[in-house]
Structures are given as structure tokens and as C-alpha cells.
Design an enzyme around this catalytic site. Structure first.
Site, mmCIF file in Angstrom:
data_model
loop_
_atom_site.group_PDB
_atom_site.id
_atom_site.type_symbol
_atom_site.label_atom_id
_atom_site.label_comp_id
_atom_site.label_asym_id
_atom_site.label_seq_id
_atom_site.Cartn_x
_atom_site.Cartn_y
_atom_site.Cartn_z
ATOM 1 N N ASP A 282 44.884 37.553 52.638
ATOM 2 C CA ASP A 282 44.815 36.350 53.346
ATOM 3 C C ASP A 282 43.605 36.478 54.071
ATOM 4 O O ASP A 282 43.048 37.299 54.594
ATOM 5 C CB ASP A 282 45.883 35.938 54.307
ATOM 6 C CG ASP A 282 45.600 36.692 55.751
ATOM 7 O OD1 ASP A 282 44.929 36.076 56.760
ATOM 8 O OD2 ASP A 282 45.790 37.913 55.936
ATOM 9 N N CYS B 78 35.431 24.075 36.140
ATOM 10 C CA CYS B 78 36.675 23.975 37.094
ATOM 11 C C CYS B 78 37.394 22.688 36.968
ATOM 12 O O CYS B 78 37.007 21.697 36.624
ATOM 13 C CB CYS B 78 35.891 23.986 38.519
ATOM 14 S SG CYS B 78 37.421 23.774 39.728
ATOM 15 N N CYS C 115 39.635 21.454 39.419
ATOM 16 C CA CYS C 115 39.791 20.717 40.500
ATOM 17 C C CYS C 115 39.746 19.399 40.532
ATOM 18 O O CYS C 115 38.661 18.888 39.884
ATOM 19 C CB CYS C 115 39.389 21.558 41.709
ATOM 20 S SG CYS C 115 37.772 21.006 42.190
ATOM 21 N N HIS D 71 37.966 22.586 46.461
ATOM 22 C CA HIS D 71 37.396 23.215 45.429
ATOM 23 C C HIS D 71 37.271 24.708 45.673
ATOM 24 O O HIS D 71 37.742 25.549 44.803
ATOM 25 C CB HIS D 71 35.741 22.815 45.222
ATOM 26 C CG HIS D 71 35.191 23.982 44.306
ATOM 27 N ND1 HIS D 71 35.364 23.669 42.729
ATOM 28 C CD2 HIS D 71 34.642 24.928 44.662
ATOM 29 C CE1 HIS D 71 34.549 24.794 42.582
ATOM 30 N NE2 HIS D 71 34.164 25.514 43.189
#
Length: 534
Positions: free
Chosen positions: A267, A305, A307, A336
């Protein structure tokens, strides 16, 4: 009492300790290795919750310290728990608050717990293993973390030795205080930068019946080389049948290094925090979208990509949003970046399974080198990622080898290829005002016959008005009428070459006549079109 979190090992890397697996929680199965976006105060900064699954998030993180401070765990519990409060159906892991408490300058530490004043309002607060468990149980997260003592990287040996024994005693108290049957509990290994103390802490914590184990006290200023050295000494001592979580680590190069040493979960706030500052991660390297080079760049952030941001917006548009301080810029950049980190971990899992993880790790290090390293192989890495990526439209229809979920949304149709740092090519000029939709090309506008090239039309010096031939109307300088200033014809020379830029042909008039005609105000049809476009 805790809820078991079964971990199933799927595959092992032949060259490293990297592995893939499945962590089973009440709200779903998590494919590991996995990166967890951070929603510290019950929100992933700048991102509506319904986008989390779209960017590939499998589990997110929230923080006990901050939610206890505002709005309070009692309110969240009354409103249905953290998932209902955030409107998130993904699994949630809550940090114990230990890192935040021990990063405070003013605190009083005892065997019972820690007394401190909140930074926001100065309110005196006491946090202990028992109170941390109570808060996390009220929040209703899927995974709770044991309350531990986290020390800075430069802590001396004697201090660390005392600390790890206290952390072990607190871990036992956390297990005794935890009574929520549908919540798992992870223990945390400490030990500073000392290998033997790490070994001792690992033995102390892993001997307790936690549902998973975390490595804490790293990424606190020691540097990547030292972190990896400590991690390499610690990971072989960790159980192989439980999930292993490296706390607070999130640079792309650190993620692949952690995976190579056997870490399953990560994380960090890097993707969201950096996005708000205009730093964007791609498989061609990191770019700073606020740089002036992107002011006129028509390409998406990353041509490979899928996204929402890359399928709909250009770098020039994002640059514009950051220039004017529009919050939408942060949201699109965050979308993104989280997609990139989700795709990164999906590729990690795929390359471990197909035996190419070592090369993938080298490529990530080439694209994201340390400051003192030379990125000699960066171009080769960029080519490999560009060649490996399918066009956006194809990837949306067929997820392919990287386990990306298919998307039914239309794509921009941009194919893969290296990102351009410079401005994008100019878009084609619009058709003349008089031309019908789908009409003839600009070449045909010049009149019948192929004719000489536009550059040759101009000849060695005659004015543009003469080029238009009889009936073409007065020159543009004349069109502007008296007092309009010098002609713009001398300005037509291209600054990028020694050749003069060819003159544009005069468009056909609306009435079908031979050329534009001066109106009552002295403005030609062409000049009128320019005025309309403004």
C-alpha cells in the site's frame, strides 16, 4: 477470535522468491501480488468510489488514527459501517494507527499504550492495543492490523530491542481483545535496521495465530538499498501459508523488488498524492504533465492504457486543467495512476506465471531508475512494453494475457507506441467554409488539373494576390481596408525550414463565383471566415 483469511499459493518464480496466490476474504478473493490504494480518511483522494473497480483495485486501505479523530468510529458504526459509509463493496484493510501516533513529536509512551494530542484540535487521546482493536471492530473493516510501535530508521539498537519486545506483548493483547468473528487480524514484524532483531521479532510475531503477517518499520527514510537488504533477511523467515504485507511501499521499482523477495501485498499514497501534483506514471516512464512541452500535445497520457482518462483526453487537456487549477485535472490524473498500478501488478502476476518476471523487473528498473543509476536500457524497455501492448480498442475487447477486465466502453483507437515528450503533430486543417460536408480535398480546391505544387505556384517573388489569378479578388492586405496595417504575406515563412511555407488557395465563394469578393465593409469572404472562427 478472528476470521480466517485462507491464502492459496498458485505459482512460484523459478529465479526469485516471487509468487502468485489467492487471499480469500468475506467480500471476495484477492489475486496477489496486489497493490492497495489508500483511502486514509474514508476516501481515495479525488476519486469517486465507483471508479475503484474500473481501475483494477481489489482492496483498499483506511486509517484508524484519522477516522477515530474525524468523524469517529461510533458515527461510522451507527451509519452502517465503513463499507456503507464509503459506498464501497471492496474489501477494506484498516491500519492500526501505530505509525501515525509514533510519528508525532509529542507523545508519552508506556506499557499500557500511548498518550498524545491530536494535531487538529489538540485533544488529549490515549491509544492502546485494546482501544485500537475496539476502533477497528466498530469500523467494520475486513482486515484489522495489530497495534505496534514503529521507530525511525536511525533508532539505536538498544531502543529497537526494547521496542520489539513491547510490540510482541501488544500483539498478544490485540489477539485477546479482538472478538469480531467476521474480521481478520494481521500481526506486524518490527526490528529496525538490525538483522538479528528482525529475526527475533519475526519469530515472536509469527508464533502467534494471526491470519496474516506484515513487515513494518521500513520505507521510513533508510533508502531502497537498505530496505531491500533488511527485507531479504526477513522474508525467508515468514510463513509461506499466510499472506505477507509490506507496509507503506509503492514506487514501481520497489514493488517489483518486494515481489521478487516474496511480498504479496503493498500500500502507498504515491499514485494519488503524485497525481495531484501532476506526476503521472506510464509504461514509458514518469511524466510531469505540468511541463510546457505538453501544452499542445494531442496524444493521450499513455497510448497503450485503457483507463477513462487515456481513452478520452489528451495530454494538452490535462496540462490545461493543471494550469488553471481545475480539480478535474487531479481526478483524471488519479484515475490514470491507479490504473497504471493495477496494470503493473496484473503484469507482475502474469510474468511470474509465464516465467518472464526477471526481464519484467529489469524493464521497470530501466524505466524508473534510482537517481544514481544510469538508465542505459530505458529505450529497450520502452520498446518491449510498446510491442507487448495491444491497441486500446483490441485490449478493450479482449483482455489478453494480463488479466485486465474487458470494457464495453468505446476507445480512442490509439495504438501502442513510445510516448512523445515533444508536441504532437498538428491536426489537419479544417475544410473551407464553402465546401460541403465530406467534400473534395484541398488539392481539388485549387481548380481543375493537377497543376504545379503550391510552392511552385508562388514563383520567385510575385505576391499572393497575383497567384490567385484574375477574378480572385484583391489581396488580403487590401481586404482589410486602409489603415489595416502591413500585409501578413511576409510572415508566411516557416520558422522551421529555409523554404517559404506554401500559400493557401483561395476558397470558392458561397455563390460559386471565381473567388472571394469584397463586401460592403471591405472584408473578403476569407477574412469573414477568420472572424467567425474567433
Amino acid at each position: 477470535m478472528t476470521c480466517r483469511a485462507p491464502f492459496t499459493l498458485k505459482s512460484l518464480c523459478r529465479s526469485t522468491a516471487a509468487r502468485t496466490g489467492v487471499l480469500e476474504l468475506g467480500r471476495g478473493k484477492i489475486q496477489t501480488p496486489v497493490f492497495m490504494p489508500v483511502g486514509t480518511q474514508a476516501a481515495v483522494r479525488g476519486l469517486p468510489p465507483h471508479w475503484l473497480r474500473d481501475v483494477g483495485a481489489q482492496i483498499i486501505l483506511a486509517n484508524t488514527y484519522h477516522l477515530h479523530q474525524r468523524p469517529g468510529e461510533q458515527l461510522i458504526e451507527k451509519l452502517g459501517g465503513l463499507h456503507r459509509f464509503m459506498a464501497v463493496d471492496l474489501p477494506i484493510l484498516t491500519d492500526s494507527g501505530g505509525f501515525q501516533v509514533f510519528s508525532l513529536k509529542k507523545k508519552e509512551l508506556s506499557e499500557d499504550g500511548v498518550s498524545f494530542a491530536y494535531e487538529l484540535d489538540g485533544k488529549k487521546t490515549f491509544l492502546s492495543p485494546e482501544t485500537s482493536m475496539a476502533i477497528q471492530q466498530s469500523l467494520g473493516s475486513d482486515i484489522a492490523m495489530a497495534f505496534d510501535e514503529c521507530l525511525p530508521a536511525d533508532a539505536d539498537r538498544d531502543t529497537v530491542a526494547v521496542s520489539i519486545d513491547r510490540t510482541a506483548r501488544w500483539a498478544e493483547r490485540c489477539l485477546a481483545a479482538h472478538t469480531k468473528p467476521d474480521q481478520s487480524l494481521f500481526g506486524i514484524v518490527q526490528g529496525g535496521m538490525f538483522g538479528d532483531l528482525r529475526q527475533r521479532s519475526t519469530h515472536q510475531i509469527t508464533s502467534l495465530p494471526f491470519d496474516g503477517y506484515a513487515i513494518g518499520g521500513l520505507s521510513v527514510g533508510e533508502g531502497p538499498e537498505k530496505m531491500n537488504a533488511v527485507l531479504a533477511e526477513t522474508m525467508p523467515l515468514m510463513p509461506t501459508d499466510k499472506a505477507r504485507y509490506l507496509m507503506g511501499v509503492g514506487r514501481p521499482q520497489d514493488l517489483v523488488d518486494g515481489v521478487a523477495l516474496g511480498v504479496d501485498m503493498f500500500d502507498c499514497v504515491i499514485p494519488t498524492r503524485h497525481a495531484r501534483g501532476g506526476a503521472i506514471y506510464t509504461f514509458q516512464g514518469r511524466i510531469r504533465i505540468t511541463h510546457s512541452r505538453y501544452r499542445r500535445d494531442a496524444y493521450p497520457i499513455d497510448t497503450a492504457c485503457t483507463c477513462y482518462t487515456c481513452r478520452n483526453f489528451s495530454r494538452a487537456y490535462l496540462h490545461h486543467l493543471f494550469e488553471i487549477g481545475e480539480v478535474l485535472g487531479s481526478t483524471l490524473a488519479t484515475l490514470h495512476n491507479l490504473q497504471f498500478f493495477g496494470d503493473l501488478m496484473a503484469k507482475v502476476r502474469a510474468t511470474i506465471e509465464d516465467g518472464t518476471f526477471m526481464q519484467f523487473r529489469k524493464d521497470i528498473h530501466a524505466l524508473y531508475p534510482e537517481k544514481d543509476e544510469e538508465a542505459e536500457s530505458v529505450e529497450a524497455a520502452r520498446r518491449r512494453f510498446a510491442e507487448d501492448a495491444l491497441p486500446v480498442r483490441e485490449r478493450a475487447e479482449a483482455p489478453g494475457r494480463y488479466d485486465l477486465e474487458p470494457s464495453a466502453r468505446p476507445s480512442r483507437g490509439m495504438g501502442p507506441g513510445p510516448l512523445r515528450d515533444g508536441p504532437a503533430p498538428r491536426p489537419p486543417a479544417p475544410a473551407p467554409r464553402g465546401a460541403p460536408s465530406g467534400g473534395p480535398s484541398r488539392t481539388a480546391d485549387r481548380g481543375p488539373g493537377p497543376g504545379p505544387s503550391r510552392a511552385a505556384d508562388r514563383g520567385p517573388g510575385p505576391s499572393r494576390a497575383a497567384d490567385r489569378g484574375p477574378g480572385a479578388g484583391p489581396s488580403r492586405a487590401a481586404d482589410r481596408g486602409p489603415g489595416a496595417g502591413p500585409s501578413r504575406a511576409p510572415e508566411r515563412a516557416s520558422p522551421r525550414s529555409n523554404e517559404a511555407r506554401p500559400a493557401k488557395p483561395a476558397p470558392a465563394s458561397r455563390g460559386g463565383g471565381p473567388g472571394p469578393k469584397a463586401g460592403p465593409t471591405g472584408t473578403s469572404g476569407r477574412g469573414g471566415a477568420r472572424k467567425d472562427r474567433r
